[in-house]
Design a protein around this motif. Structure first.
Motif, mmCIF file in Angstrom:
data_model
loop_
_atom_site.group_PDB
_atom_site.id
_atom_site.type_symbol
_atom_site.label_atom_id
_atom_site.label_comp_id
_atom_site.label_asym_id
_atom_site.label_seq_id
_atom_site.Cartn_x
_atom_site.Cartn_y
_atom_site.Cartn_z
ATOM 1 N N LEU A 64 26.084 2.946 36.332
ATOM 2 C CA LEU A 64 26.840 1.700 36.380
ATOM 3 C C LEU A 64 26.368 0.817 37.530
ATOM 4 O O LEU A 64 26.089 -0.377 37.340
ATOM 5 C CB LEU A 64 28.327 2.028 36.535
ATOM 6 C CG LEU A 64 29.374 0.924 36.399
ATOM 7 C CD1 LEU A 64 30.746 1.562 36.185
ATOM 8 C CD2 LEU A 64 29.451 0.015 37.627
ATOM 9 N N TYR A 65 26.230 1.404 38.717
ATOM 10 C CA TYR A 65 25.895 0.590 39.879
ATOM 11 C C TYR A 65 24.410 0.233 39.940
ATOM 12 O O TYR A 65 24.053 -0.781 40.543
ATOM 13 C CB TYR A 65 26.377 1.278 41.158
ATOM 14 C CG TYR A 65 27.869 1.116 41.338
ATOM 15 C CD1 TYR A 65 28.401 -0.089 41.757
ATOM 16 C CD2 TYR A 65 28.745 2.152 41.027
ATOM 17 C CE1 TYR A 65 29.769 -0.270 41.892
ATOM 18 C CE2 TYR A 65 30.122 1.987 41.158
ATOM 19 C CZ TYR A 65 30.625 0.770 41.584
ATOM 20 O OH TYR A 65 31.980 0.584 41.698
ATOM 21 N N VAL A 66 23.551 1.041 39.317
ATOM 22 C CA VAL A 66 22.150 0.634 39.175
ATOM 23 C C VAL A 66 22.069 -0.580 38.246
ATOM 24 O O VAL A 66 21.373 -1.565 38.523
ATOM 25 C CB VAL A 66 21.285 1.788 38.632
ATOM 26 C CG1 VAL A 66 19.910 1.277 38.232
ATOM 27 C CG2 VAL A 66 21.140 2.883 39.683
ATOM 28 N N PHE A 71 21.394 -6.423 37.145
ATOM 29 C CA PHE A 71 21.923 -7.640 36.538
ATOM 30 C C PHE A 71 22.405 -8.656 37.570
ATOM 31 O O PHE A 71 22.561 -9.835 37.249
ATOM 32 C CB PHE A 71 23.048 -7.316 35.552
ATOM 33 C CG PHE A 71 22.562 -6.766 34.241
ATOM 34 C CD1 PHE A 71 21.827 -7.564 33.372
ATOM 35 C CD2 PHE A 71 22.816 -5.459 33.879
ATOM 36 C CE1 PHE A 71 21.361 -7.069 32.159
ATOM 37 C CE2 PHE A 71 22.357 -4.944 32.678
ATOM 38 C CZ PHE A 71 21.627 -5.754 31.812
ATOM 39 N N SER A 72 22.643 -8.207 38.811
ATOM 40 C CA SER A 72 23.043 -9.146 39.853
ATOM 41 C C SER A 72 21.964 -10.184 40.121
ATOM 42 O O SER A 72 22.248 -11.285 40.594
ATOM 43 C CB SER A 72 23.377 -8.392 41.148
ATOM 44 O OG SER A 72 24.550 -7.631 41.004
ATOM 45 N N GLY A 118 27.868 -2.635 34.093
ATOM 46 C CA GLY A 118 27.043 -3.141 35.185
ATOM 47 C C GLY A 118 26.770 -4.627 35.030
ATOM 48 O O GLY A 118 26.858 -5.404 35.997
ATOM 49 N N PHE A 119 26.458 -5.038 33.790
ATOM 50 C CA PHE A 119 26.245 -6.466 33.501
ATOM 51 C C PHE A 119 27.543 -7.244 33.667
ATOM 52 O O PHE A 119 27.589 -8.296 34.323
ATOM 53 C CB PHE A 119 25.718 -6.644 32.081
ATOM 54 C CG PHE A 119 25.820 -8.048 31.559
ATOM 55 C CD1 PHE A 119 24.966 -9.043 32.028
ATOM 56 C CD2 PHE A 119 26.788 -8.385 30.619
ATOM 57 C CE1 PHE A 119 25.071 -10.351 31.567
ATOM 58 C CE2 PHE A 119 26.892 -9.689 30.146
ATOM 59 C CZ PHE A 119 26.031 -10.668 30.620
ATOM 60 N N ALA A 120 28.635 -6.712 33.089
ATOM 61 C CA ALA A 120 29.925 -7.400 33.148
ATOM 62 C C ALA A 120 30.413 -7.554 34.583
ATOM 63 O O ALA A 120 30.926 -8.604 34.971
ATOM 64 C CB ALA A 120 30.957 -6.631 32.320
ATOM 65 N N ILE A 388 25.983 1.207 46.946
ATOM 66 C CA ILE A 388 26.939 2.099 46.282
ATOM 67 C C ILE A 388 26.206 3.103 45.408
ATOM 68 O O ILE A 388 26.518 4.310 45.405
ATOM 69 C CB ILE A 388 27.949 1.289 45.446
ATOM 70 C CG1 ILE A 388 28.886 0.489 46.362
ATOM 71 C CG2 ILE A 388 28.785 2.213 44.552
ATOM 72 C CD1 ILE A 388 29.779 -0.487 45.633
ATOM 73 N N ALA A 389 25.208 2.634 44.649
ATOM 74 C CA ALA A 389 24.419 3.529 43.799
ATOM 75 C C ALA A 389 23.692 4.582 44.633
ATOM 76 O O ALA A 389 23.623 5.756 44.248
ATOM 77 C CB ALA A 389 23.419 2.718 42.976
ATOM 78 N N VAL A 390 23.178 4.173 45.782
ATOM 79 C CA VAL A 390 22.476 5.117 46.662
ATOM 80 C C VAL A 390 23.412 6.239 47.096
ATOM 81 O O VAL A 390 23.034 7.418 47.093
ATOM 82 C CB VAL A 390 21.908 4.374 47.889
ATOM 83 C CG1 VAL A 390 21.467 5.370 48.971
ATOM 84 C CG2 VAL A 390 20.727 3.507 47.481
#
Length: 434
Positions: A64-66, A71-72, A118-120, A388-390
C-alpha cells in the motif's frame, strides 16, 4: 444613469451572498475524514495481528505505502485535472474497498485493493492539503484576516478532529472484538461491516463540499493537453526538488512518516501487545489519539507564522526525543498498574509529537508554497509514504533498539535542517519588512 447606479447597488449588495461558506466546508471535510479514517485506522492497526497467514496483513500495508509513494509523483497532476472536490470523492473509494477486502482477506483481494488504495490515498491527501489551505486563503481574504493565523486555525481544527479517529475507531474495536479459542479473534465481521457503513457516510459527505475553483473542474482529455501536463508536472517536480526550501524540509517530511509508522508497527508490537495483549492495542491507540487530538487543536490555535511554527515544532521534537531516549536506555517500570500507565504515557507523549508535526507541517507548506499547493503536499505525502513503507519492510529484519537508534538519528537531522531553513526564512522576511 439612475438605472445603472441602481443596478450597481443591487450587484454590490448581493455579492456577499455568493461568498463560499468556508467554515462550513472545513467542518464537512473534518467529519468526512473522521468517519473514513476511524474505520481505516482501526483496520490498519489490526492488519498485522489478524491477517497473519504468510504475513498477508503486513505485506499488504507495505505494498500500500509503496503504491502510495509511486502515485504521489503524479498525484498533483491528477488533482489538478479532477479538481480537489472530485479527487477527495474518488480517493475515499479506495479506503472503502480496502475495508471490504478484509471481509474476505486473501492475496487476490488484499493485494489489488492495496495497490488501488495507494493511488486513492495519494490523491485524497494532496486534495485535502490543497482544499484546506485554499479554503484558509479564501477565508482570510474575504474577511481581511491574518493568513498565517487562519491556516493554523483551520489545520488545528482538521487535525484535531482527524486525530479523534484513533480514539473512536479503537474504542469500537475494543468493544466488539473478543478473544476466541486458541489465537482466533471473534467479532471481526461485524466490526468490518460497521466500518464499511462509517466509510460510506464519510464518502457521501464529501459530495456536499463546495467547489473551490471552477477552473479545476474542467477536464481536458486530449493527448496534446495530457502530454503538456506531464511535461509541466515533471518541470514542477524538478523545480521543487531544486528549491533549497523543499530540500531542507524533506528530512522532516520523511521523519513525520517514520514516527507514524513507528507507533503502528513498533510501539504496538513490542511494547503494548506483550504487556496488554491484542485487545490492549485498541485502548493504547485510543490514548494516543486523545493526546494527538488535543495537541493538534492547541498547536493550530497557537500558530500565527513561521516563528510560532518553529517554536511548536521544536517542542514537539523535544518531547519525542525524550521518549526515544527512554526507549533506547531500555527504561521501564516494573509493576502492574504503574507499568501500564508508563506505556500509555509513552503513547500519549508520542501523540503530542504527531499532533505537532501534522498541524505545523501543513501550515508551513501552506505559507511557503502557496503558489504550488498541489506540488508541495504531493512532496509531503511522497516522503511520508516512502518512510512508512521502509518501516514496514524493515521491521521484521532489524531489532527494536536498532529502529529506535534510526528514529533518534533521523529526528536530530530533520530538526537541524528545519531550524536552519526557518532561520533563513525569518531573515528574508525581516529584510522585506525593512
Amino acid at each position: 444613469m439612475a438605472i445603472e447606479e441602481e443596478t450597481a447597488l443591487v450587484v454590490e449588495s448581493s455579492s456577499p451572498t455568493h461568498t463560499l461558506n468556508h467554515k462550513r466546508d472545513v467542518h464537512i471535510l473534518c467529519w468526512a475524514f473522521l468517519l473514513i479514517f476511524l474505520a481505516y485506522g482501526a483496520v490498519q492497526n489490526l492488519e498485522s495481528t489478524i491477517n497473519t497467514e504468510g504475513g498477508l496483513g503486513t505485506i499488504s500495508l507495505g505494498i500500500l505505502y509503496v503504491s502510495f509513494a509511486v502515485f504521489s509523483v503524479i498525484a498533483s497532476l491528477v488533482v489538478r485535472k479532477l479538481g480537489t472536490k472530485n479527487a477527495l470523492i474518488l480517493g475515499s473509494t479506495g479506503y472503502w474497498l480496502f475495508i471490504a477486502a478484509n471481509l474476505m482477506p486473501t492475496w487476490y483481494t488484499m493485494v489489488p485493493t492495496s495497490l488501488f488504495l495507494g493511488f486513492a490515498a495519494s490523491i485524497i491527501w494532496v486534495g485535502q492539503g490543497t482544499y484546506l489551505t485554499s479554503t484558509a486563503h479564501s477565508h482570510a481574504n474575504d474577511y481581511d484576516l491574518h493568513e498565517g493565523a487562519v491556516i493554523g486555525k483551520f489545520n488545528g481544527e482538521f487535525w484535531g478532529m482527524f486525530a479523534c479517529h484513533q480514539l473512536v475507531g479503537n474504542l469500537i474495536t475494543l468493544a466488539l472484538l473478543r478473544d476466541g479459542k486458541g489465537e482466533k479473534t471473534t467479532g471481526t465481521t461485524l466490526l468490518f461491516v460497521m466500518f464499511l457503513c462509517s466509510s460510506t457516510i464519510g464518502s457521501i459527505l464529501m459530495c456536499f463540499l463546495s467547489k473551490r475553483n471552477d477552473k479545476e473542474e474542467e477536464l481536458q482529455d486530449s493527448f496534446a493537453t495530457f502530454s503538456s501536463s506531464v511535461v509541466s508536472l515533471l518541470k514542477t517536480i524538478l523545480a521543487l526538488l531544486l528549491d533549497i526550501r523543499i530540500l531542507l524540509v524533506i528530512p522532516l517530511l520523511a521523519y513525520s512518516g517514520l514516527q507514524q509508522a513507528f507507533v503502528w508497527a513498533e510501539y504496538t508490537k513490542y511494547l503494548i501487545k506483550p504487556t496488554l495483549g491484542e485487545r490492549g492495542v485498541g485502548g493504547a491507540m485510543a490514548v494516543y489519539g486523545v493526546f494527538d487530538a488535543i495537541c493538534s487543536v492547541a498547536a493550530g490555535r497557537l500558530t500565527s507564522g513561521l516563528l510560532s511554527i518553529t517554536i511548536i515544532v521544536s517542542l514537539g521534537a523535544f518531547i519525542q526525543a525524550i521518549v526515544l531516549c527512554l526507549l533506547l536506555l531500555n527504561y521501564s517500570i516494573s509493576g502492574g498498574l504503574l507499568s501500564t500507565l508508563y506505556l500509555l504515557l509513552i503513547g500519549g507523549m508520542w501523540g503530542i509529537g504527531n499532533g505537532v508535526l501534522n498541524t505545523q507541517l501543513s501550515a508551513f507548506l501552506g505559507i511557503l508554497f502557496k503558489h504550488d499547493l498541489e506540488g508541495a503536499f504531493a512532496q509531503l505525502k511522497l516522503w511520508q509514504s516512502i518512510s512508512i513503507a521502509v518501516v514496514y519492510f524493515l521491521s521484521s529484519y532489524i531489532s527494536f533498539q536498532t529502529m529506535v537508534v534510526i528514529m533518534l538519528t533521523a529526528l536530530c537531522i530533520s530538526v537541524v535542517c528545519f531550524l536552519f531553513l526557518t532561520l533563513q526564512m525569518e531573515k528574508v522576511f525581516s529584510r522585506r519588512a525593512s
